[in-house]
Design an enzyme around this catalytic site. Structure first.
Site, PDB file in Angstrom:
ATOM      1  N   GLY A  44     -74.132 -16.222  55.464  1.00 24.77           N
ATOM      2  CA  GLY A  44     -74.354 -17.072  54.283  1.00 24.77           C
ATOM      3  C   GLY A  44     -75.559 -17.940  54.604  1.00 24.77           C
ATOM      4  O   GLY A  44     -75.517 -18.707  55.566  1.00 24.77           O
ATOM      5  N   GLN A  55     -77.015 -23.179  50.797  1.00 23.87           N
ATOM      6  CA  GLN A  55     -77.275 -24.600  51.068  1.00 23.87           C
ATOM      7  C   GLN A  55     -76.762 -25.005  52.446  1.00 23.87           C
ATOM      8  O   GLN A  55     -77.467 -25.638  53.233  1.00 23.87           O
ATOM      9  CB  GLN A  55     -76.603 -25.461  49.985  1.00 23.87           C
ATOM     10  CG  GLN A  55     -77.104 -25.202  48.578  1.00 23.87           C
ATOM     11  CD  GLN A  55     -78.504 -25.773  48.363  1.00 23.87           C
ATOM     12  OE1 GLN A  55     -79.453 -25.317  49.001  1.00 23.87           O
ATOM     13  NE2 GLN A  55     -78.603 -26.748  47.497  1.00 23.87           N
ATOM     14  N   ASP A 104     -77.455 -12.837  54.915  1.00 27.08           N
ATOM     15  CA  ASP A 104     -77.041 -13.052  53.529  1.00 27.08           C
ATOM     16  C   ASP A 104     -77.178 -11.736  52.770  1.00 27.08           C
ATOM     17  O   ASP A 104     -78.032 -10.915  53.095  1.00 27.08           O
ATOM     18  CB  ASP A 104     -77.915 -14.143  52.871  1.00 27.08           C
ATOM     19  CG  ASP A 104     -77.224 -14.804  51.688  1.00 27.08           C
ATOM     20  OD1 ASP A 104     -76.897 -16.002  51.761  1.00 27.08           O
ATOM     21  OD2 ASP A 104     -76.984 -14.082  50.686  1.00 27.08           O
ATOM     22  N   ARG A 155     -61.336 -26.711  44.436  1.00 26.42           N
ATOM     23  CA  ARG A 155     -61.612 -25.787  45.541  1.00 26.42           C
ATOM     24  C   ARG A 155     -60.769 -24.506  45.339  1.00 26.42           C
ATOM     25  O   ARG A 155     -61.214 -23.411  45.602  1.00 26.42           O
ATOM     26  CB  ARG A 155     -61.268 -26.438  46.880  1.00 26.42           C
ATOM     27  CG  ARG A 155     -62.134 -27.661  47.224  1.00 26.42           C
ATOM     28  CD  ARG A 155     -61.679 -28.305  48.532  1.00 26.42           C
ATOM     29  NE  ARG A 155     -62.481 -29.453  48.928  1.00 26.42           N
ATOM     30  CZ  ARG A 155     -62.169 -30.707  48.646  1.00 26.42           C
ATOM     31  NH1 ARG A 155     -61.081 -30.972  47.912  1.00 26.42           N
ATOM     32  NH2 ARG A 155     -62.922 -31.715  49.048  1.00 26.42           N
ATOM     33  N   ILE A 187     -66.294 -21.922  56.899  1.00 25.62           N
ATOM     34  CA  ILE A 187     -66.522 -23.121  56.090  1.00 25.62           C
ATOM     35  C   ILE A 187     -66.191 -22.855  54.623  1.00 25.62           C
ATOM     36  O   ILE A 187     -65.844 -23.738  53.873  1.00 25.62           O
ATOM     37  CB  ILE A 187     -67.989 -23.614  56.252  1.00 25.62           C
ATOM     38  CG1 ILE A 187     -68.217 -24.068  57.703  1.00 25.62           C
ATOM     39  CG2 ILE A 187     -68.336 -24.690  55.244  1.00 25.62           C
ATOM     40  CD1 ILE A 187     -69.583 -24.661  57.996  1.00 25.62           C
ATOM     41  N   ARG A 229     -66.184 -38.599  55.999  1.00 22.90           N
ATOM     42  CA  ARG A 229     -66.256 -39.309  54.709  1.00 22.90           C
ATOM     43  C   ARG A 229     -65.394 -40.573  54.764  1.00 22.90           C
ATOM     44  O   ARG A 229     -65.824 -41.659  54.400  1.00 22.90           O
ATOM     45  CB  ARG A 229     -65.785 -38.396  53.570  1.00 22.90           C
ATOM     46  CG  ARG A 229     -66.790 -37.322  53.207  1.00 22.90           C
ATOM     47  CD  ARG A 229     -66.249 -36.303  52.228  1.00 22.90           C
ATOM     48  NE  ARG A 229     -67.325 -35.424  51.744  1.00 22.90           N
ATOM     49  CZ  ARG A 229     -67.128 -34.234  51.178  1.00 22.90           C
ATOM     50  NH1 ARG A 229     -65.888 -33.761  51.039  1.00 22.90           N
ATOM     51  NH2 ARG A 229     -68.154 -33.500  50.776  1.00 22.90           N
ATOM     52  N   HIS A 233     -57.371 -29.019  53.277  1.00 21.30           N
ATOM     53  CA  HIS A 233     -58.654 -29.560  52.778  1.00 21.30           C
ATOM     54  C   HIS A 233     -58.595 -29.573  51.260  1.00 21.30           C
ATOM     55  O   HIS A 233     -59.162 -28.725  50.572  1.00 21.30           O
ATOM     56  CB  HIS A 233     -59.805 -28.674  53.261  1.00 21.30           C
ATOM     57  CG  HIS A 233     -61.149 -29.125  52.787  1.00 21.30           C
ATOM     58  ND1 HIS A 233     -61.621 -30.415  52.946  1.00 21.30           N
ATOM     59  CD2 HIS A 233     -62.139 -28.445  52.169  1.00 21.30           C
ATOM     60  CE1 HIS A 233     -62.824 -30.511  52.435  1.00 21.30           C
ATOM     61  NE2 HIS A 233     -63.169 -29.330  51.956  1.00 21.30           N
TER      62      HIS A 233
HETATM   63  O1  TXD Z   1     -65.500 -28.697  54.034  1.00 24.90           O
HETATM   64  C1  TXD Z   1     -65.674 -27.535  53.619  1.00 24.90           C
HETATM   65  N1  TXD Z   1     -65.144 -26.495  54.261  1.00 24.90           N
HETATM   66  C2  TXD Z   1     -66.478 -27.319  52.344  1.00 24.90           C
HETATM   67  C3  TXD Z   1     -66.872 -25.866  52.154  1.00 24.90           C
HETATM   68  C4  TXD Z   1     -67.606 -28.243  52.186  1.00 24.90           C
HETATM   69  C5  TXD Z   1     -68.605 -27.931  51.298  1.00 24.90           C
HETATM   70  C6  TXD Z   1     -68.799 -26.567  50.718  1.00 24.90           C
HETATM   71  N2  TXD Z   1     -67.695 -25.685  50.962  1.00 24.90           N
HETATM   72  C7  TXD Z   1     -67.842 -24.254  50.635  1.00 24.90           C
HETATM   73  O2  TXD Z   1     -68.807 -23.593  51.468  1.00 24.90           O
HETATM   74  C8  TXD Z   1     -68.301 -23.967  49.234  1.00 24.90           C
HETATM   75  O3  TXD Z   1     -67.243 -24.205  48.309  1.00 24.90           O
HETATM   76  C9  TXD Z   1     -68.660 -22.509  49.362  1.00 24.90           C
HETATM   77  O4  TXD Z   1     -67.487 -21.732  49.299  1.00 24.90           O
HETATM   78  C10 TXD Z   1     -69.236 -22.413  50.777  1.00 24.90           C
HETATM   79  C11 TXD Z   1     -70.737 -22.326  50.834  1.00 24.90           C
HETATM   80  O5  TXD Z   1     -71.295 -23.397  50.158  1.00 24.90           O
HETATM   81  P1  TXD Z   1     -72.886 -23.418  49.881  1.00 24.90           P
HETATM   82  O6  TXD Z   1     -73.197 -24.696  49.194  1.00 24.90           O
HETATM   83  O7  TXD Z   1     -73.621 -23.062  51.128  1.00 24.90           O
HETATM   84  O8  TXD Z   1     -73.027 -22.209  48.830  1.00 24.90           O
HETATM   85  P2  TXD Z   1     -74.367 -21.403  48.448  1.00 24.90           P
HETATM   86  O9  TXD Z   1     -75.564 -22.277  48.582  1.00 24.90           O
HETATM   87  O10 TXD Z   1     -74.053 -20.727  47.158  1.00 24.90           O
HETATM   88  O11 TXD Z   1     -74.463 -20.300  49.612  1.00 24.90           O
HETATM   89  C12 TXD Z   1     -73.530 -19.266  49.700  1.00 24.90           C
HETATM   90  C13 TXD Z   1     -74.309 -18.036  50.146  1.00 24.90           C
HETATM   91  C14 TXD Z   1     -75.315 -17.548  49.089  1.00 24.90           C
HETATM   92  O12 TXD Z   1     -76.625 -17.555  49.638  1.00 24.90           O
HETATM   93  C15 TXD Z   1     -74.843 -16.140  48.752  1.00 24.90           C
HETATM   94  O13 TXD Z   1     -75.895 -15.214  48.533  1.00 24.90           O
HETATM   95  C16 TXD Z   1     -74.077 -15.779  50.015  1.00 24.90           C
HETATM   96  O14 TXD Z   1     -73.388 -16.980  50.369  1.00 24.90           O
HETATM   97  N3  TXD Z   1     -73.116 -14.695  49.820  1.00 24.90           N
HETATM   98  C17 TXD Z   1     -72.827 -13.805  50.782  1.00 24.90           C
HETATM   99  N4  TXD Z   1     -73.292 -13.712  52.043  1.00 24.90           N
HETATM  100  C18 TXD Z   1     -72.774 -12.676  52.766  1.00 24.90           C
HETATM  101  N5  TXD Z   1     -71.861 -11.784  52.300  1.00 24.90           N
HETATM  102  C19 TXD Z   1     -71.402 -11.883  51.039  1.00 24.90           C
HETATM  103  N6  TXD Z   1     -70.499 -10.985  50.561  1.00 24.90           N
HETATM  104  C20 TXD Z   1     -71.889 -12.925  50.222  1.00 24.90           C
HETATM  105  N7  TXD Z   1     -71.631 -13.304  48.934  1.00 24.90           N
HETATM  106  C21 TXD Z   1     -72.395 -14.391  48.719  1.00 24.90           C
END
Ligand code: TXD
Length: 318
Positions: A9, A12, A33, A88, A118, A151, A175
């Site tokens: 991933g 962000q 990714d 969530r 995560i 936090r 969480h």
């Molecule tokens: O405390 C915690 N655990 C939480 C977790 C805190 C904040 C965010 N939380 C979760 O992390 C959020 O609800 C998401 O489920 C994840 C990732 O958050 P992020 O903000 O990084 O999401 P993005 O920017 O959308 O990035 C996710 C990436 C994106 O680039 C997709 O193209 C990629 O995941 N993606 C994949 N990568 C690999 N394999 C697959 N199948 C795939 N599908 C999407």
């Protein structure tokens, strides 16, 4: 021997993880990714900061799991984040499918990695990841408690005008809205929080507002951002876990770990204090809980169990 850290991933959080890991020179980085361009573009961009930051690590982007093989640490953020108004838990079905793909991708290529998940809904997704991948339970862990605790400590620090590093606390359990700040364990500059309440220096109502704001900490940021969710503090939290493993620091950190009887819970992942060293989760630390904390913790774990039942309805193989 330079360590290898693969980030599944490159969104962000993934991009922020990569930059922090590069600056700390924790190891060579592979950004993975399905959107290969994002992985490659961010890898190149971060690499181009090396002359300013002075780090010497290799960083590459890919959409091929072969490039992530034999990783020492894998940090997974693959999935979709929340949109305003979503919980969530609303992310369950889509992120469950994604985490199965990720599990299939990593289980053969990096069977000895320390895997930090995560992706939300965190506790259920990390449990599904461990089941799908069959990787050892002490090497598959979820990041949430460090973020929630951070936090909580930040809000206390702002309210009491005490440096955040002088505030000790753990937020445990699931969480989500049922997370449990461990008030009995919380100290402010060495003084138990309850003494500040009893002396009137800190109002119970203010504390309750801070607890509520911590529980809703993610939603507050989602509301501001409108597109996407928190990523700086989540990334810092994930890096602290990876660093404790890679440097065998043995830190006691609140993480979503597999419980096999600890805290009276079996066969579930939930946020508890764990010791992280070079063997992974080296032990679950059982801290003394008040009767009320025991009740709240058990309620929080129950909410994780209920969501896992929903996950099993989506995928009965779990
Ligand atoms: O405390 C915690 N655990 C939480 C977790 C805190 C904040 C965010 N939380 C979760 O992390 C959020 O609800 C998401 O489920 C994840 C990732 O958050 P992020 O903000 O990084 O999401 P993005 O920017 O959308 O990035 C996710 C990436 C994106 O680039 C997709 O193209 C990629 O995941 N993606 C994949 N990568 C690999 N394999 C697959 N199948 C795939 N599908 C999407």
């Amino acid at each position: 021997m330079t360590k290898k850290i693969s980030l599944i991933g490159a969104g962000q959080i993934g991009g922020t993880l990569a930059h922090l890991i590069a600056i700390k020179e924790l190891g060579d980085i592979v950004l993975f990714d399905v959107a290969e361009g994002i992985a490659k573009g961010k890898a190149l961009d971060i690499a181009q900061s090396s002359s300013v930051e002075g780090f010497k690590v290799s960083i590459s982007g890919t959409s091929d799991y072969e490039d992530t093989k034999n990783s020492d640490v894998i940090i997974i953020t693959a999935g979709v984040p929340r949109k305003p108004g979503m919980t969530r838990d609303d992310l369950l079905s889509i992120n469950l499918k994604i985490i199965k793909q990720v599990a299939d991708g990593i289980k053969k290529t990096s069977p000895n990695a320390f895997v930090i998940c995560i992706t939300n809904p965190l506790d259920v997704i990390v449990m599904a990841l461990q089941k799908y991948s069959s990787l050892p339970k002490n090497k598959v862990v979820g990041m949430a408690g460090i973020l929630d605790s951070s936090r909580f400590k930040y809000f206390l620090s702002e309210e009491l005008n005490v440096h955040v590093k002088k505030i000790k606390s753990f937020v445990l359990g699931g969480h989500g809205d049922t997370m449990v700040p461990m008030l009995e364990l919380t100290t402010i500059d060495g003084k138990p929080l309850k003494e500040l309440i009893q002396s009137g220096r800190f109002k119970k109502e203010t504390l309750n507002n801070i607890i509520e704001r911590t529980r809703k900490g993610g939603s507050e940021i989602v509301k501001y951002l409108e597109k996407g969710s928190a990523y700086y503090a989540p990334a810092s939290s994930g890096v602290e876990m990876a660093e404790s493993y890679l440097k065998n620091e043995g830190k006691i950190l609140p993480c979503a770990a597999y419980l096999n009887g600890e805290y009276g819970e079996k066969d579930i992942y939930a946020g508890v204090p764990v010791k992280i060293g070079n063997k992974g989760i080296e032990k679950v630390v059982e801290v003394k809980l008040s009767e009320n904390e025991k009740k709240e913790f058990s309620h929080s774990v129950q909410s994780v169990r209920e969501l896992f039942e929903a996950a099993k309805k989506i995928d009965p193989s779990l």
